[in-house]
Design a protein around this motif. Structure first.
Motif, PDB file in Angstrom:
ATOM      1  N   VAL A 157      -6.025  39.004  -9.510  1.00  0.00           N
ATOM      2  CA  VAL A 157      -5.548  39.558 -10.780  1.00  0.00           C
ATOM      3  C   VAL A 157      -6.627  39.445 -11.850  1.00  0.00           C
ATOM      4  O   VAL A 157      -6.906  40.409 -12.577  1.00  0.00           O
ATOM      5  N   PHE A 158      -7.261  38.273 -11.954  1.00  0.00           N
ATOM      6  CA  PHE A 158      -8.319  38.079 -12.941  1.00  0.00           C
ATOM      7  C   PHE A 158      -9.490  39.030 -12.693  1.00  0.00           C
ATOM      8  O   PHE A 158     -10.067  39.592 -13.627  1.00  0.00           O
ATOM      9  N   THR A 159      -9.845  39.202 -11.424  1.00  0.00           N
ATOM     10  CA  THR A 159     -10.972  40.090 -11.086  1.00  0.00           C
ATOM     11  C   THR A 159     -10.665  41.526 -11.468  1.00  0.00           C
ATOM     12  O   THR A 159     -11.494  42.209 -12.091  1.00  0.00           O
ATOM     13  N   ALA A 160      -9.470  42.000 -11.086  1.00  0.00           N
ATOM     14  CA  ALA A 160      -9.086  43.370 -11.425  1.00  0.00           C
ATOM     15  C   ALA A 160      -9.009  43.562 -12.931  1.00  0.00           C
ATOM     16  O   ALA A 160      -9.428  44.594 -13.476  1.00  0.00           O
ATOM     17  N   TRP A 161      -8.466  42.551 -13.622  1.00  0.00           N
ATOM     18  CA  TRP A 161      -8.348  42.606 -15.084  1.00  0.00           C
ATOM     19  C   TRP A 161      -9.726  42.694 -15.721  1.00  0.00           C
ATOM     20  O   TRP A 161      -9.973  43.529 -16.595  1.00  0.00           O
ATOM     21  N   ARG A 162     -10.642  41.853 -15.261  1.00  0.00           N
ATOM     22  CA  ARG A 162     -11.996  41.837 -15.827  1.00  0.00           C
ATOM     23  C   ARG A 162     -12.730  43.140 -15.559  1.00  0.00           C
ATOM     24  O   ARG A 162     -13.395  43.696 -16.453  1.00  0.00           O
ATOM     25  N   LEU A 163     -12.622  43.657 -14.353  1.00  0.00           N
ATOM     26  CA  LEU A 163     -13.324  44.894 -14.004  1.00  0.00           C
ATOM     27  C   LEU A 163     -12.750  46.091 -14.756  1.00  0.00           C
ATOM     28  O   LEU A 163     -13.480  47.024 -15.103  1.00  0.00           O
ATOM     29  N   THR A 164     -11.447  46.043 -15.015  1.00  0.00           N
ATOM     30  CA  THR A 164     -10.792  47.177 -15.676  1.00  0.00           C
ATOM     31  C   THR A 164     -10.944  47.137 -17.186  1.00  0.00           C
ATOM     32  O   THR A 164     -11.263  48.149 -17.825  1.00  0.00           O
ATOM     33  N   GLU A 165     -10.718  45.967 -17.775  1.00  0.00           N
ATOM     34  CA  GLU A 165     -10.679  45.844 -19.234  1.00  0.00           C
ATOM     35  C   GLU A 165     -11.909  45.146 -19.826  1.00  0.00           C
ATOM     36  O   GLU A 165     -12.075  45.137 -21.046  1.00  0.00           O
ATOM     37  N   THR A 177     -12.602  42.156 -20.341  1.00  0.00           N
ATOM     38  CA  THR A 177     -12.338  40.927 -21.085  1.00  0.00           C
ATOM     39  C   THR A 177     -11.012  40.340 -20.644  1.00  0.00           C
ATOM     40  O   THR A 177     -10.073  41.080 -20.322  1.00  0.00           O
ATOM     41  N   LEU A 178     -10.953  39.009 -20.620  1.00  0.00           N
ATOM     42  CA  LEU A 178      -9.710  38.303 -20.327  1.00  0.00           C
ATOM     43  C   LEU A 178      -9.189  37.584 -21.572  1.00  0.00           C
ATOM     44  O   LEU A 178      -8.299  36.735 -21.483  1.00  0.00           O
ATOM     45  N   ASP A 179      -9.725  37.938 -22.718  1.00  0.00           N
ATOM     46  CA  ASP A 179      -9.389  37.276 -23.976  1.00  0.00           C
ATOM     47  C   ASP A 179      -7.955  37.617 -24.390  1.00  0.00           C
ATOM     48  O   ASP A 179      -7.600  38.795 -24.507  1.00  0.00           O
ATOM     49  N   VAL A 180      -7.136  36.595 -24.622  1.00  0.00           N
ATOM     50  CA  VAL A 180      -5.745  36.840 -25.007  1.00  0.00           C
ATOM     51  C   VAL A 180      -5.644  37.441 -26.399  1.00  0.00           C
ATOM     52  O   VAL A 180      -4.620  38.048 -26.739  1.00  0.00           O
ATOM     53  N   HIS A 181      -6.687  37.290 -27.205  1.00  0.00           N
ATOM     54  CA  HIS A 181      -6.675  37.918 -28.524  1.00  0.00           C
ATOM     55  C   HIS A 181      -6.786  39.442 -28.421  1.00  0.00           C
ATOM     56  O   HIS A 181      -6.501  40.148 -29.392  1.00  0.00           O
TER      57      HIS A 181
END
Length: 257
Positions: free
Chosen positions: A112-120, A122-126
């Motif tokens: 999930v983190f990898t897909a999130w990072r590659l797509t967006e 950033t993993l920053d909750v802000h």
């Protein structure tokens, strides 16, 4: 002051002291309430009800399009309950050892983190300002709850450490990202998620230590009373936080005026 565009309004809570206190209460609440529900209801029915409530509250949260404390923390609480059930089902029904299930959920969380990072990027909750980012966020939250539940059970039961030593272990471990961020200039996003993952086994160990029977190494208070206690604590923390934030906003507005 201009109102930010609707698409740029934050949809989830940002890290504050109240956030971490409420998050800790939610992890313990999820563990205790899950244990309580499967004892007062048939396990299959409890899991199905838990999933339906989780899905309904998540839809409510996703359609708010901005951060509403009551809705957000209700969603977190239901994620805690369903995440605990998901981890327990894998162990009890399928029969996977705690270490295997914890590893499985860790792999899924990393995906999930990898897909999130590659797509967006950033993993920053802000930066949770769009529906797609929020979906990644809640996917990660569910993963942390499921993995943390299995990890807490592995140390307390699988390794035979018991609940109190498990609480001590995760309490020490959670200091690592806090101290790393404070003194070693660790990346804030990395430190946040490091600590976020560890709140789950810490809270689950505390709830089990309080609720489990004395014969099983707990304090024997019962899952029902522990659920009620942490639910009340969570409500108080969120209410005080909202009131404090509102007062601070009024002061800032008055100072600007």
């Amino acid at each position: 002051m201009q109102t930010p565009p609707r698409s740029l309004v934050a949809r989830v809570a940002v890290p504050t002291l109240a956030f971490w206190l409420a998050k800790g209460a939610s992890t313990a609440l999820g563990e205790a309430l899950s244990d309580f529900s499967i004892h007062v209801l048939p396990p299959v029915a409890a899991v199905l009800i838990g999933f339906v409530l989780f899905a309904a509250v998540l839809v409510l949260q996703l359609t708010r399009r901005r951060f509403i404390p009551a809705v957000y923390w209700l969603t977190v609480a239901m994620v805690g309950v369903f995440g605990t059930m998901a981890a327990d089902v894998v162990h009890v029904v399928i029969g996977l050892p705690y270490l295997v299930s914890a590893t499985l959920y860790a792999v899924l969380l990393a995906a999930v983190f990898t897909a999130w990072r590659l797509t967006e990027h950033t993993l920053d909750v802000h930066a949770i300002t769009t529906t797609r980012r929020e979906l990644f966020y809640w996917g990660a939250v569910v993963g942390t709850f499921a993995m943390g539940t299995a990890l807490g059970d592995f140390t307390a039961v699988g390794l035979g450490m018991g609940y109190l030593p498990s609480v001590a272990l995760f309490a020490v471990l959670i200091l690592i990202p806090a101290l790393g961020y404070r003194f070693l200039r660790w990346n804030g996003v990395f430190a946040f998620w490091f600590a976020y993952v560890l709140t789950r086994p810490l809270g689950a160990s505390i709830a089990d230590g309080l609720g489990k029977p004395v014969s099983a190494g707990g304090a024997g208070l019962g899952a029902g009373w522990v659920s009620l206690g942490f639910a009340l604590a969570m409500v108080v923390i969120v209410a005080v936080s909202v009131r404090w934030t509102g007062r601070r906003a009024q002061v800032e507005t008055a100072e600007v005026g």
